[in-house]
Design a protein around this motif. Sequence first.
Motif, PDB file in Angstrom:
ATOM      1  N   GLN A   1      29.487-133.829 -31.990  1.00  0.00           N
ATOM      2  CA  GLN A   1      28.258-133.066 -32.173  1.00  0.00           C
ATOM      3  C   GLN A   1      27.051-133.908 -32.577  1.00  0.00           C
ATOM      4  O   GLN A   1      25.909-133.524 -32.302  1.00  0.00           O
ATOM      5  N   LEU A   2      27.281-135.035 -33.239  1.00  0.00           N
ATOM      6  CA  LEU A   2      26.185-135.847 -33.765  1.00  0.00           C
ATOM      7  C   LEU A   2      26.039-137.135 -32.959  1.00  0.00           C
ATOM      8  O   LEU A   2      26.957-137.521 -32.233  1.00  0.00           O
ATOM      9  N   PRO A   3      24.900-137.836 -33.099  1.00  0.00           N
ATOM     10  CA  PRO A   3      24.798-139.181 -32.509  1.00  0.00           C
ATOM     11  C   PRO A   3      25.941-140.052 -33.013  1.00  0.00           C
ATOM     12  O   PRO A   3      26.345-139.963 -34.169  1.00  0.00           O
ATOM     13  N   LEU A   4      26.461-140.907 -32.143  1.00  0.00           N
ATOM     14  CA  LEU A   4      27.656-141.688 -32.461  1.00  0.00           C
ATOM     15  C   LEU A   4      27.465-142.540 -33.714  1.00  0.00           C
ATOM     16  O   LEU A   4      28.359-142.609 -34.570  1.00  0.00           O
ATOM     17  N   ALA A   5      26.313-143.192 -33.845  1.00  0.00           N
ATOM     18  CA  ALA A   5      26.070-144.050 -35.009  1.00  0.00           C
ATOM     19  C   ALA A   5      26.064-143.230 -36.302  1.00  0.00           C
ATOM     20  O   ALA A   5      26.596-143.665 -37.327  1.00  0.00           O
ATOM     21  N   THR A   6      25.484-142.035 -36.258  1.00  0.00           N
ATOM     22  CA  THR A   6      25.416-141.186 -37.449  1.00  0.00           C
ATOM     23  C   THR A   6      26.805-140.727 -37.867  1.00  0.00           C
ATOM     24  O   THR A   6      27.176-140.816 -39.052  1.00  0.00           O
ATOM     25  N   ALA A   7      27.588-140.238 -36.904  1.00  0.00           N
ATOM     26  CA  ALA A   7      28.935-139.756 -37.220  1.00  0.00           C
ATOM     27  C   ALA A   7      29.808-140.885 -37.762  1.00  0.00           C
ATOM     28  O   ALA A   7      30.551-140.698 -38.737  1.00  0.00           O
ATOM     29  N   THR A   8      29.729-142.067 -37.146  1.00  0.00           N
ATOM     30  CA  THR A   8      30.543-143.196 -37.602  1.00  0.00           C
ATOM     31  C   THR A   8      30.149-143.629 -39.001  1.00  0.00           C
ATOM     32  O   THR A   8      31.001-143.915 -39.847  1.00  0.00           O
ATOM     33  N   THR A   9      28.852-143.664 -39.278  1.00  0.00           N
ATOM     34  CA  THR A   9      28.388-144.056 -40.605  1.00  0.00           C
ATOM     35  C   THR A   9      28.889-143.097 -41.671  1.00  0.00           C
ATOM     36  O   THR A   9      29.335-143.519 -42.751  1.00  0.00           O
ATOM     37  N   LEU A  10      28.849-141.805 -41.394  1.00  0.00           N
ATOM     38  CA  LEU A  10      29.337-140.816 -42.362  1.00  0.00           C
ATOM     39  C   LEU A  10      30.829-140.978 -42.607  1.00  0.00           C
ATOM     40  O   LEU A  10      31.304-140.831 -43.744  1.00  0.00           O
ATOM     41  N   MET A  11      31.588-141.291 -41.560  1.00  0.00           N
ATOM     42  CA  MET A  11      33.024-141.483 -41.730  1.00  0.00           C
ATOM     43  C   MET A  11      33.338-142.726 -42.560  1.00  0.00           C
ATOM     44  O   MET A  11      34.374-142.792 -43.226  1.00  0.00           O
TER      45      MET A  11
ATOM     46  N   ALA B   1      25.900-146.158 -56.541  1.00  0.00           N
ATOM     47  CA  ALA B   1      24.523-145.669 -56.436  1.00  0.00           C
ATOM     48  C   ALA B   1      23.927-146.017 -55.071  1.00  0.00           C
ATOM     49  O   ALA B   1      23.258-145.183 -54.437  1.00  0.00           O
ATOM     50  N   VAL B   2      24.177-147.232 -54.607  1.00  0.00           N
ATOM     51  CA  VAL B   2      23.686-147.652 -53.288  1.00  0.00           C
ATOM     52  C   VAL B   2      24.309-146.792 -52.192  1.00  0.00           C
ATOM     53  O   VAL B   2      23.639-146.389 -51.233  1.00  0.00           O
ATOM     54  N   GLY B   3      25.597-146.493 -52.333  1.00  0.00           N
ATOM     55  CA  GLY B   3      26.279-145.659 -51.345  1.00  0.00           C
ATOM     56  C   GLY B   3      25.687-144.270 -51.245  1.00  0.00           C
ATOM     57  O   GLY B   3      25.473-143.749 -50.142  1.00  0.00           O
ATOM     58  N   PHE B   4      25.396-143.651 -52.383  1.00  0.00           N
ATOM     59  CA  PHE B   4      24.799-142.314 -52.359  1.00  0.00           C
ATOM     60  C   PHE B   4      23.396-142.356 -51.761  1.00  0.00           C
ATOM     61  O   PHE B   4      23.004-141.431 -51.041  1.00  0.00           O
ATOM     62  N   ALA B   5      22.659-143.412 -52.040  1.00  0.00           N
ATOM     63  CA  ALA B   5      21.337-143.546 -51.428  1.00  0.00           C
ATOM     64  C   ALA B   5      21.471-143.643 -49.911  1.00  0.00           C
ATOM     65  O   ALA B   5      20.669-143.064 -49.160  1.00  0.00           O
ATOM     66  N   GLY B   6      22.490-144.355 -49.447  1.00  0.00           N
ATOM     67  CA  GLY B   6      22.733-144.457 -48.015  1.00  0.00           C
ATOM     68  C   GLY B   6      23.082-143.123 -47.379  1.00  0.00           C
ATOM     69  O   GLY B   6      22.610-142.794 -46.289  1.00  0.00           O
ATOM     70  N   VAL B   7      23.915-142.342 -48.065  1.00  0.00           N
ATOM     71  CA  VAL B   7      24.272-141.014 -47.560  1.00  0.00           C
ATOM     72  C   VAL B   7      23.033-140.144 -47.412  1.00  0.00           C
ATOM     73  O   VAL B   7      22.834-139.454 -46.400  1.00  0.00           O
ATOM     74  N   LEU B   8      22.177-140.149 -48.429  1.00  0.00           N
ATOM     75  CA  LEU B   8      20.948-139.346 -48.387  1.00  0.00           C
ATOM     76  C   LEU B   8      20.042-139.795 -47.236  1.00  0.00           C
ATOM     77  O   LEU B   8      19.427-138.961 -46.562  1.00  0.00           O
ATOM     78  N   ALA B   9      19.996-141.115 -46.998  1.00  0.00           N
ATOM     79  CA  ALA B   9      19.161-141.611 -45.905  1.00  0.00           C
ATOM     80  C   ALA B   9      19.699-141.175 -44.549  1.00  0.00           C
ATOM     81  O   ALA B   9      18.937-140.774 -43.662  1.00  0.00           O
ATOM     82  N   VAL B  10      21.012-141.222 -44.372  1.00  0.00           N
ATOM     83  CA  VAL B  10      21.614-140.799 -43.102  1.00  0.00           C
ATOM     84  C   VAL B  10      21.419-139.301 -42.879  1.00  0.00           C
ATOM     85  O   VAL B  10      21.204-138.847 -41.745  1.00  0.00           O
ATOM     86  N   LEU B  11      21.488-138.529 -43.948  1.00  0.00           N
ATOM     87  CA  LEU B  11      21.359-137.077 -43.823  1.00  0.00           C
ATOM     88  C   LEU B  11      19.916-136.641 -43.576  1.00  0.00           C
ATOM     89  O   LEU B  11      19.689-135.532 -43.084  1.00  0.00           O
ATOM     90  N   GLN B  12      18.938-137.488 -43.880  1.00  0.00           N
ATOM     91  CA  GLN B  12      17.536-137.090 -43.759  1.00  0.00           C
ATOM     92  C   GLN B  12      17.161-136.686 -42.334  1.00  0.00           C
ATOM     93  O   GLN B  12      16.627-135.593 -42.118  1.00  0.00           O
ATOM     94  N   PRO B  13      17.436-137.501 -41.303  1.00  0.00           N
ATOM     95  CA  PRO B  13      17.116-137.044 -39.943  1.00  0.00           C
ATOM     96  C   PRO B  13      17.980-135.883 -39.478  1.00  0.00           C
ATOM     97  O   PRO B  13      17.571-135.108 -38.608  1.00  0.00           O
ATOM     98  N   VAL B  14      19.177-135.743 -40.043  1.00  0.00           N
ATOM     99  CA  VAL B  14      20.055-134.627 -39.690  1.00  0.00           C
ATOM    100  C   VAL B  14      19.445-133.321 -40.159  1.00  0.00           C
ATOM    101  O   VAL B  14      19.526-132.286 -39.491  1.00  0.00           O
TER     102      VAL B  14
END
Length: 290
Positions: free
Chosen positions: A83-93, A121-134
Amino acid sequence: MQALWMLVACLCFGTMGLMIKLAANSASLGEIVLFRGLVPALALAIWALLSGFTLKSPVFGLHLRRNVAGIVAMWCGFYATTQLPLATATTLMYTSPLFIALILWFWFGENKNRAEKTAIAVGFAGVLAVLQPVLESQQLPTALIGLAGGAVSALAYLQLKSLGQVKEPEWRTVMYFGVTATVTGGAYLLSTGHAHALDHAFSRLDLTGLAWLLGLGLFGGAGNLALTRSFGSGSTWMSAALQYFTILVSTFYGIVVLGDIPTGATWLGAVLIIACGVLSAYATHLKKTR
């Protein structure tokens, strides 16, 4: 050789992700999961029998616990990938190291040093960044399912450690998981209105779609074997750091093959999540050497 095995695993998993996207054009999620399990399970079972190895495991309970977590993570991750762009889905996994750190910290009471807390803390910041365009594309529920896959896969990785400690052969671990994926995929097809029977489901597939399904099973199984071999042949830190190469492979496929150009926020999130994983692995490495 350890680094080479991990790079092989990353290439296999990145290629598997691409084939999931391509197979989703003509196959259902149940068929994708079914073939992901059936191909490696059959191949390994035939190889083991011809080689004179037993398929029965003395630690079936450990396999069961690992496979329950692993199959939930697979369904979540594969759904997000379709359902999502491949890079986004892989990053979340690949947020699993973040959740492993949280589980060890809050569940098992493991003390965390400054480097590990910084990594979280860096990891959570990354999650928030990936979720922003979603959020902008109104696909947040799908992204959260993918993130849940990363969280549950953390439990599966912890169970893999237990299997390694009792010297369970890597081929049997991969084969048992393949059987679990086959059973759940087949049950899904038989229990939903999407397909009345497996033969009806397969008859809808064209040769190209069938090739993608066979390919994702082949590359998924090979990736699992290479991953297990890498983690079992040397420094855990090196293997954990190198596994994020999969995100780069998936991003390359997404851009070149699928035409998905990641947003700036997605790039930033991927970098932060990779940094989280590498920093967490390095902090764990330092603990063991002191």
